[in-house]
Design a protein around this motif. Structure first.
Motif, PDB file in Angstrom:
ATOM      1  N   SER A  35      39.792  40.471  42.734  1.00  0.00           N
ATOM      2  CA  SER A  35      40.195  39.075  42.523  1.00  0.00           C
ATOM      3  C   SER A  35      39.478  38.142  43.494  1.00  0.00           C
ATOM      4  CB  SER A  35      41.715  38.911  42.644  1.00  0.00           C
ATOM      5  OG  SER A  35      42.151  39.213  43.950  1.00  0.00           O
ATOM      6  N   VAL A  38      35.696  37.910  42.287  1.00  0.00           N
ATOM      7  CA  VAL A  38      35.594  37.118  41.056  1.00  0.00           C
ATOM      8  C   VAL A  38      35.849  35.649  41.358  1.00  0.00           C
ATOM      9  CG1 VAL A  38      36.639  36.676  38.794  1.00  0.00           C
ATOM     10  CG2 VAL A  38      36.067  39.015  39.471  1.00  0.00           C
ATOM     11  N   ASP A  81      43.670  32.794  34.659  1.00  0.00           N
ATOM     12  CA  ASP A  81      43.014  34.096  34.767  1.00  0.00           C
ATOM     13  C   ASP A  81      44.020  35.044  35.421  1.00  0.00           C
ATOM     14  OD1 ASP A  81      41.295  36.241  35.088  1.00  0.00           O
ATOM     15  OD2 ASP A  81      39.780  35.128  36.199  1.00  0.00           O
ATOM     16  N   PHE A  83      45.004  38.272  37.153  1.00  0.00           N
ATOM     17  CA  PHE A  83      44.571  39.399  37.960  1.00  0.00           C
ATOM     18  C   PHE A  83      45.795  40.150  38.435  1.00  0.00           C
ATOM     19  CE2 PHE A  83      40.056  38.513  38.795  1.00  0.00           C
ATOM     20  CZ  PHE A  83      39.613  39.813  38.953  1.00  0.00           C
ATOM     21  N   GLN A 109      42.206  40.148  32.999  1.00  0.00           N
ATOM     22  CA  GLN A 109      41.093  40.908  33.541  1.00  0.00           C
ATOM     23  C   GLN A 109      41.007  42.314  32.957  1.00  0.00           C
ATOM     24  OE1 GLN A 109      38.555  40.137  35.659  1.00  0.00           O
ATOM     25  NE2 GLN A 109      39.149  38.011  35.481  1.00  0.00           N
ATOM     26  N   CYS A 133      36.189  40.328  31.999  1.00  0.00           N
ATOM     27  CA  CYS A 133      36.006  39.683  33.295  1.00  0.00           C
ATOM     28  C   CYS A 133      34.963  38.583  33.173  1.00  0.00           C
ATOM     29  CB  CYS A 133      35.564  40.703  34.340  1.00  0.00           C
ATOM     30  SG  CYS A 133      35.315  39.957  35.967  1.00  0.00           S
TER      31      CYS A 133
END
Length: 145
Positions: A35, A38, A81, A83, A109, A133
């Motif tokens: 995380s 990214v 997003d 994670f 993800q 991803c």
């Protein structure tokens, strides 16, 4: 409803080129965590990334203020997003559905999947991408690099 076993390149590209502000749930301050890397990747490509992690409230990750939950973020969120593990997706979708305006996208993800939660989000008009991803998709599709 979207087939979550397959996403066209156009579908992914359209999402990643149109979103600007991303709430990253499960953000970690640990540099070795996916995380973190990214988030770092997305920030470097011009996205505004807002970390969400109740255990890190009052701190910053990569210079960004951390929030405990989506509802605390004082600006519009284009994409959430996720994670977190698959069992947390339904709760994140519920949080997202309570936002006004709604986020445009829920993105989970690699390895994160909840078909029921995805359908609920889609019925509310939110696009969903699961088990992907953005840090892999962006270079694969050849933009914002």
């Amino acid at each position: 409803m979207q087939d979550h076993d397959y996403y066209s390149d156009d579908y992914i590209r359209d999402i990643l080129l149109s979103v600007k502000t991303i709430a990253l749930t499960g953000a970690s301050p640990k540099e070795v965590r996916p995380s973190y890397t990214v988030m770092q990747f997305l920030l470097a490509r011009g996205y505004h990334v807002i970390p969400v992690n109740p255990g890190q409230v009052g701190r910053t990750i990569l210079g960004q203020k951390v929030y405990a939950k989506l509802a605390e973020i004082p600006e519009r969120i284009d994409m959430v997003d996720v994670f977190r593990n698959s069992s947390a997706v339904a709760g994140v979708v519920e949080e997202a559905l309570a936002l006004r305006p709604l986020p445009r996208v829920i993105w989970t993800q690699l390895g994160v999947w909840d078909e029921t939660a995805a359908r609920k989000a889609e019925r509310a008009g939110i696009e969903v991408v699961m088990n992907r991803c953005p840090a892999i998709e962006i270079p694969r599709l050849g933009f914002r690099s």
